[in-house]
Design an enzyme around this catalytic site. Sequence first.
Site, PDB file in Angstrom:
ATOM      1  N   ASN A 175      -3.178  62.806  37.641  1.00  0.00           N
ATOM      2  CA  ASN A 175      -4.643  62.826  37.529  1.00  0.00           C
ATOM      3  C   ASN A 175      -5.150  62.450  36.134  1.00  0.00           C
ATOM      4  OD1 ASN A 175      -5.827  63.567  40.191  1.00  0.00           O
ATOM      5  ND2 ASN A 175      -4.327  65.215  39.981  1.00  0.00           N
ATOM      6  N   HIS A 195       6.999  70.819  28.591  1.00  0.00           N
ATOM      7  CA  HIS A 195       6.157  70.648  27.410  1.00  0.00           C
ATOM      8  C   HIS A 195       6.546  71.757  26.433  1.00  0.00           C
ATOM      9  CE1 HIS A 195       3.797  68.072  30.000  1.00  0.00           C
ATOM     10  NE2 HIS A 195       2.874  67.873  29.097  1.00  0.00           N
ATOM     11  N   GLU A 209       3.670  71.836  21.856  1.00  0.00           N
ATOM     12  CA  GLU A 209       2.624  70.806  21.793  1.00  0.00           C
ATOM     13  C   GLU A 209       1.567  71.204  20.765  1.00  0.00           C
ATOM     14  OE1 GLU A 209       0.817  70.090  25.615  1.00  0.00           O
ATOM     15  OE2 GLU A 209      -0.335  68.375  24.895  1.00  0.00           O
TER      16      GLU A 209
HETATM   17  C1  6MZ Z   1      -0.289  69.714  28.803  1.00  0.00           C
HETATM   18  C2  6MZ Z   1      -1.180  68.297  30.364  1.00  0.00           C
HETATM   19  C3  6MZ Z   1      -1.510  67.355  29.372  1.00  0.00           C
HETATM   20  O1  6MZ Z   1      -1.122  67.540  37.382  1.00  0.00           O
HETATM   21  O2  6MZ Z   1      -3.474  67.214  38.151  1.00  0.00           O
HETATM   22  N1  6MZ Z   1      -1.596  67.800  31.537  1.00  0.00           N
HETATM   23  N2  6MZ Z   1      -0.585  69.458  30.081  1.00  0.00           N
HETATM   24  N3  6MZ Z   1      -0.581  68.867  27.793  1.00  0.00           N
HETATM   25  C4  6MZ Z   1      -1.207  67.690  28.028  1.00  0.00           C
HETATM   26  N4  6MZ Z   1      -1.524  66.921  26.950  1.00  0.00           N
HETATM   27  C5  6MZ Z   1      -2.751  66.202  26.815  1.00  0.00           C
HETATM   28  N5  6MZ Z   1      -2.056  66.295  29.974  1.00  0.00           N
HETATM   29  C6  6MZ Z   1      -2.104  66.571  31.309  1.00  0.00           C
HETATM   30  O3  6MZ Z   1      -2.642  66.030  36.102  1.00  0.00           O
HETATM   31  C7  6MZ Z   1      -3.488  66.706  35.200  1.00  0.00           C
HETATM   32  C8  6MZ Z   1      -2.797  67.945  34.685  1.00  0.00           C
HETATM   33  O4  6MZ Z   1      -1.666  67.581  33.882  1.00  0.00           O
HETATM   34  C9  6MZ Z   1      -1.480  68.513  32.829  1.00  0.00           C
HETATM   35  C10 6MZ Z   1      -2.575  69.562  32.966  1.00  0.00           C
HETATM   36  O5  6MZ Z   1      -2.072  70.651  33.723  1.00  0.00           O
HETATM   37  C11 6MZ Z   1      -3.635  68.803  33.744  1.00  0.00           C
HETATM   38  O6  6MZ Z   1      -4.499  69.663  34.472  1.00  0.00           O
HETATM   39  P1  6MZ Z   1      -2.256  66.569  37.557  1.00  0.00           P
HETATM   40  O7  6MZ Z   1      -1.843  65.320  38.285  1.00  0.00           O
END
Ligand code: 6MZ
Length: 348
Positions: free
Chosen positions: A22, A202, A205
């Site tokens: 997403n 992760h 971060e």
């Molecule tokens: C941690 C992240 C992220 O899962 O709905 N997500 N989690 N650090 C980041 N750095 C910027 N970027 C994305 O994709 C969106 C979800 O991915 C994780 C978060 O849980 C976010 O809600 P999906 O496909």
Amino acid sequence: MDNEVDVFYQELPKVELHAHLNGSVSSQTIEKLISRKPHLNIEHGMTAIGKGQRRTLDECFQVFKVIHQLVDTEEDILMVAIDVIKEFAADGVKYLELRSTPREEKTTGLTKRSYIETVIKAIQQCRSEGVDIDVRFLVAIDRRNGPEVAMETVKLAEEFMLSSDGLVLGLDLSGDPTVGHGRDLLPALQRAKNCGLKLSLHLSEVPSQLEESELLLNLPPDRIGHGTFLHPEVGGSQSVVDKVVENKIPLELCLTSNVKGQTVPCYSKHHFKYWYQMGHPSVICTDDKGVFSTDLSQEYQLAASTFGLSREDVWKISQQAIDCIFAPDNVKQQLKQKWIDLQPQVFK
Ligand code: 6MZ
């Protein structure tokens, strides 16, 4: 996309190992989603961070919430996943591990199971259309949802690992790093590891997560997402670095994401330099190509221009990423052959 990318980086065959579904939705797909749901009054500026813009990491997580509002049916997920896969393929990505957090949506009948099934369907559909990319899926745990949901997610992932003909390979731990503690998720992650799911976590971060990182490194994970604050120059520790190096755990590094999310002050201070100079396996990735308005070619070009990498260095980085994928050895061999076949064309 923010900048013009040199054709070399587009033609370079690439491996993408850190892409949240997403977060990877392009502006063209957002356009289609907005027209499906005009009543939400969502505008473009709410779903992406453009050139020169920055946000706090917290603001980035607000952006995901907006996108989740737009993607809440099986139909949306299918369209989003197919578009994202085709966009990566058009950018020269030959192997992609997509990750996504299964969500349920009572109002639309979406369940976590149908969410995963739909992503798998998208992968299969692209395959049957002959799109030139090998796509696998990592089921994601959003740390904000706590240990019970994490365990439930692991069980689902385990089921799909056994029934998806090698498409579901592992698990991702992501979500807002400031929420919750990895300690509580250890039983779920341990179970995932024991049943053969590969783990990409992760880690560090944000600053002050060294204790959690040390704990989770004992699993150990198969890959690390970001790892921004692991090394001593930024408040990490040598013993943590030693653990990563001894276990040869590859890092997934996302330059633009970290700069725009302000966990790294500028490109030249990105921890890519630290790990790459050490010769540690470091894979260049996008994280969220839609939200951060980038693509993988651009990330390779940025790494090259920032750190003075030659085309040969860049080729090596993309080739060595093959050894970090979660798919089995025969897939690695096929990809290595593909790289050999494509090399003359890329360096023509
Ligand atoms: C941690 C992240 C992220 O899962 O709905 N997500 N989690 N650090 C980041 N750095 C910027 N970027 C994305 O994709 C969106 C979800 O991915 C994780 C978060 O849980 C976010 O809600 P999906 O496909």
